[in-house]
Design an enzyme around this catalytic site. Structure first.
Site, PDB file in Angstrom:
ATOM      1  N   HIS A  86       0.849  -1.195  -0.050  1.00 13.85           N
ATOM      2  CA  HIS A  86      -0.006  -0.007   0.095  1.00 13.85           C
ATOM      3  C   HIS A  86       0.955   1.298  -0.095  1.00 13.85           C
ATOM      4  O   HIS A  86       1.844   1.337   0.447  1.00 13.85           O
ATOM      5  CB  HIS A  86      -1.073  -0.060   1.241  1.00 13.85           C
ATOM      6  CG  HIS A  86      -0.607   0.006   2.447  1.00 13.85           C
ATOM      7  ND1 HIS A  86      -0.335   1.189   3.346  1.00 13.85           N
ATOM      8  CD2 HIS A  86       0.067  -1.107   3.251  1.00 13.85           C
ATOM      9  CE1 HIS A  86       0.194   0.776   4.416  1.00 13.85           C
ATOM     10  NE2 HIS A  86       0.265  -0.452   4.517  1.00 13.85           N
ATOM     11  N   ASP A  88      -0.769   4.287   0.710  1.00 15.23           N
ATOM     12  CA  ASP A  88      -1.310   5.335   1.997  1.00 15.23           C
ATOM     13  C   ASP A  88      -0.534   5.032   3.226  1.00 15.23           C
ATOM     14  O   ASP A  88      -0.074   3.796   3.527  1.00 15.23           O
ATOM     15  CB  ASP A  88      -2.636   5.079   1.961  1.00 15.23           C
ATOM     16  CG  ASP A  88      -3.108   3.698   2.590  1.00 15.23           C
ATOM     17  OD1 ASP A  88      -2.457   2.781   2.276  1.00 15.23           O
ATOM     18  OD2 ASP A  88      -4.045   3.706   3.189  1.00 15.23           O
ATOM     19  N   ASP A 119       5.969   1.246   6.920  1.00 10.81           N
ATOM     20  CA  ASP A 119       4.391   1.034   6.682  1.00 10.81           C
ATOM     21  C   ASP A 119       4.037   1.871   5.606  1.00 10.81           C
ATOM     22  O   ASP A 119       3.221   2.969   6.178  1.00 10.81           O
ATOM     23  CB  ASP A 119       3.697   1.068   7.890  1.00 10.81           C
ATOM     24  CG  ASP A 119       2.256   0.614   7.972  1.00 10.81           C
ATOM     25  OD1 ASP A 119       1.849  -0.114   7.016  1.00 10.81           O
ATOM     26  OD2 ASP A 119       1.617   0.722   9.067  1.00 10.81           O
ATOM     27  N   GLU A 153      -5.457   0.768   2.683  1.00 12.22           N
ATOM     28  CA  GLU A 153      -5.076  -0.270   3.350  1.00 12.22           C
ATOM     29  C   GLU A 153      -5.335   0.421   4.751  1.00 12.22           C
ATOM     30  O   GLU A 153      -5.898  -0.286   5.676  1.00 12.22           O
ATOM     31  CB  GLU A 153      -3.570  -0.693   3.392  1.00 12.22           C
ATOM     32  CG  GLU A 153      -3.573  -2.021   3.901  1.00 12.22           C
ATOM     33  CD  GLU A 153      -3.090  -2.071   5.327  1.00 12.22           C
ATOM     34  OE1 GLU A 153      -3.238  -3.026   6.088  1.00 12.22           O
ATOM     35  OE2 GLU A 153      -2.680  -0.937   5.876  1.00 12.22           O
TER      36      GLU A 153
END
Ligand code: BES
Ligand code: ZN
Length: 456
Positions: A86, A88, A119, A153
Site C-alpha cells: 500500500h 497510503d 509501513d 489499507e
C-alpha cells in the site's frame, strides 16, 4: 544473480535518495484534505514501476483511492507472483513528538525516519528496486509478476474486496507476496503465517441537548462520560477476558504444538516491556505475551472524548461522550458476526438515560495459513541469502484485510516477508526503517523471484 546483487550493492545510496522522494508525499488516506497527495503517491508509485521496466502500468479507479497496477508477463511457463502493498500512510499526529518532520525523511544511525518508511512505502519500494535490478542486469525477470498497490489499507481496504472479486482474471497468479509487517526482531528475519482481523466502532452518547452547569443540574440527569465509562468497564473482566456474550464461540484454540514452537523463539519479555515503557505487562490470564498478541482476540479503547479537558477547572456536565473502540480477531472469528454481538451487548448495557448512536467503521477478517508449502520454503532460502540467516516463523497481531480475500476469492497462498522491526514506530511518531534491512530486503526479494522461478 551475482550481477544483480552487485548492481543492488552499487546502487545502495541511490535507492535511499529515491525513497526519500516517495516518503515526501503525505498520502494520508484517513484525512480528506490529502486527496491530491493520495493521487500524487499513486502516480509516483506508477512512475517507479514504469522506470523499473514494468508493463501495462496504470492507475485503476475504485470508488475510493486508485489502485496502482503494473505487470511483466514475458516468462511463459514460469510462475506468476501477485505483489501486494500500500502507498497510503497513517496520520502523523501528535506532530510535536517527531524529532524531524514526518514527510522530510531523515537518516540517523542507519535508519530512515519518516511516516510510511516501514509501513509500507519502504517495503513496497524494496520490491520495485529488486525487479529493477533484474531488468537492468538481465533484461528480463525470471518469472511473471503483477504489482497491485492500493491506497486505502490504513482505512480498512474498504473497496478492495469488491475490486478483487471483479478483477479476478487480471489478478490471477500462483502466489501473493507481501512485505508489510515487522520481522521477529533485529537480526531475526521471519515469515509471518497469521494475522489478526479487526472490527472498529464509534460510540456516541448524548445526555442533554447542550453542556450544563454541574451545580444547577448535576444529580438530575445522567453524565454521558460516566455512563460511557460504566459501559466500557463491562466489556472486559479483571483477568482481561472479553464479556461480550458469544465473543469466544469461534475462536480456534491454540494448539500445544504451536505454543511449543513459540516458546522456542528468542523472545525477551523484560526487554519488550522496557522498550514499551510499560510499568507491567498485562493481558489475558493463562497466555504468554506472544500468545496474547498473535493468537488471542482483544477489545481495545482507541480513543475517548468528553467534557472539559483544558487547563484549570470548569464545573460542567458534558452533553456528549464519544469512544472509538475496536476488537482484534483471530481465526475463525468473523468481523460481521462479532460486530453484531458487540452491538447487541452495547444496546443492552446502555441505560435509557442517554441516547446511544453506534457507527460501524471498517474491519477485516483474520488470516492464517499452513506454512509448509514450496513458496514459503523458497522465501526461506531467499531470506537466508539476503540476511545471512534462515527466518523464523511467526504470527502477527496486526491486520491486512485483503490477505484473507486473496485466499477466499483467488484461492491464493500468501507469503508475508516483512523487513520492519518491532520498534519501527508504525502509526506512531518517529516511524523508521532500518536501512540495512531495507538493503538486504532488496537482495532477498531479488533472490525470491529467482527461487520461485526455479520451483517445479
Ligand atoms: N502494516 C500493517 C499491518 C501489520 C501491522 C502487520 C503489524 C503485522 C504487524 C498495516 O498497514 C496496518 O496497519 N493495518 C491496519 C488495518 C486496519 C486499518 C484494518 C491495522 O492493523 O490496524
Ligand atoms: Zn499500517
Amino acid at each position: 544473480m551475482n550481477d544483480v546483487v552487485d548492481f543492488i550493492n552499487i546502487n545502495r545510496d541511490r535507492y535511499v535518495d529515491e525513497l526519500k522522494q516517495y516518503l515526501a508525499i503525505p498520502s494520508i488516506s484517513a484525512l480528506p484534505e490529502h486527496a491530491s497527495d493520495i493521487r500524487r503517491a499513486a502516480q509516483w508509485t506508477a512512475d517507479a514501476l514504469t522506470a523499473a521496466g514494468m508493463h501495462n502500468v496504470r492507475l485503476i479507479e475504485t470508488p475510493g483511492n486508485p489502485v496502482v497496477y503494473g505487470d511483466w508477463l514475458n516468462a511463459p511457463g514460469k510462475p506468476t507472483i501477485l505483489f501486494y502493498g500500500h502507498y497510503d500512510v497513517q496520520p502523523v499526529d501528535p506532530l510535536n513528538l517527531w524529532t524531524t518532520p514526518p514527510f522530510e525523511a531523515d537518516v540517523r544511525d542507519g535508519e530512515i525516519y519518516a511516516r510510511g518508511s516501514a509501513d509500507d512505502k519502504g517495503q513496497v519500494f524494496m520490491h520495485i528496486k529488486a525487479v529493477e535490478a533484474h531488468m537492468k542486469k538481465a533484461g528480463h525477470l525470471p518469472l511473471n509478476i503483477k504489482f497491485f498497490i492500493e491506497g486505502e489499507e490504513e482505512v480498512g481496504s474498504v473497496h478492495l474486496d469488491e475490486f478483487v472479486r471483479t478483477h479476478k482474471s487480471e489478478l490471477a497468479a500462483d502466489v501473493v507476496v507481501i512485505s508489510d509487517s515487522p520481522m521477529f526482531d533485529r537480526g531475526i528475519p521471519s515469515i509471518c503465517y497469521g494475522l489478526r482481523g479487526l472490527t472498529y466502532f464509534q460510540i456516541d452518547l448524548r445526555g442533554s441537548k447542550s453542556d450544563l452547569h454541574s451545580g444547577s443540574f448535576g444529580g438530575a440527569v445522567a453524565n454521558p462520560a460516566f455512563v460511557l465509562a460504566q459501559i466500557l468497564t463491562q466489556m472486559k473482566d479483571k483477568s482481561g477476558r472479553i464479556r461480550i456474550p458469544g465473543f469466544y464461540d469461534d475462536v480456534r484454540p491454540l494448539s500445544e504444538a504451536e505454543r511449543a514452537e513459540w516458546r522456542k523463539l528468542p523472545f525477551n519479555e523484560t526487554r519488550y516491556r522496557k522498550d514499551l515503557g510499560a510499568p507491567r505487562l498485562f493481558g489475558e490470564t493463562g497466555y504468554s505475551t506472544l500468545e496474547r498478541v498473535w493468537a488471542r482476540p482483544t477489545f481495545e479503547v482507541n480513543g475517548l472524548l468528553s467534557g472539559f479537558t483544558g487547563e484549570g477547572a470548569k464545573t460542567v456536565l458534558p452533553a456528549v461522550a464519544m469512544a472509538k473502540v475496536s476488537m482484534r480477531l483471530v481465526p475463525d472469528q468473523d468481523p460481521k458476526k462479532i460486530g453484531d454481538l458487540f452491538e447487541a451487548y452495547l444496546n443492552k448495557l446502555a441505560p435509557k438515560t442517554v441516547e446511544l448512536k453506534v457507527t460501524r467503521m471498517h474491519g477485516g477478517k483474520p488470516w492464517m495459513t499452513e506454512f509448509d508449502n514450496k513458496y514459503v520454503r523458497a522465501a526461506g532460502r531467499a531470506i537466508e541469502k539476503g540476511f545471512g540467516k534462515a527466518p523464523v516463523f511467526n504470527r502477527e497481531g496486526g491486520s491486512i484485510p485483503v490477505v484473507s480475500t486473496f485466499q477466499e476469492e483467488l484461492g491464493l497462498p500468501s507469503v508475508l516477508f516483512g523487513v520492519g522491526l518491532p520498534d519501527e514506530n508504525a502509526h506512531a511518531p518517529n516511524e523508521k526503517l532500518d536501512l540495512s534491512n531495507f538493503h538486504n530486503g532488496i537482495i532477498a526479494s531479488a533472490f525470491l523471484y529467482e527461487e520461485i522461478a526455479n520451483l517445479e
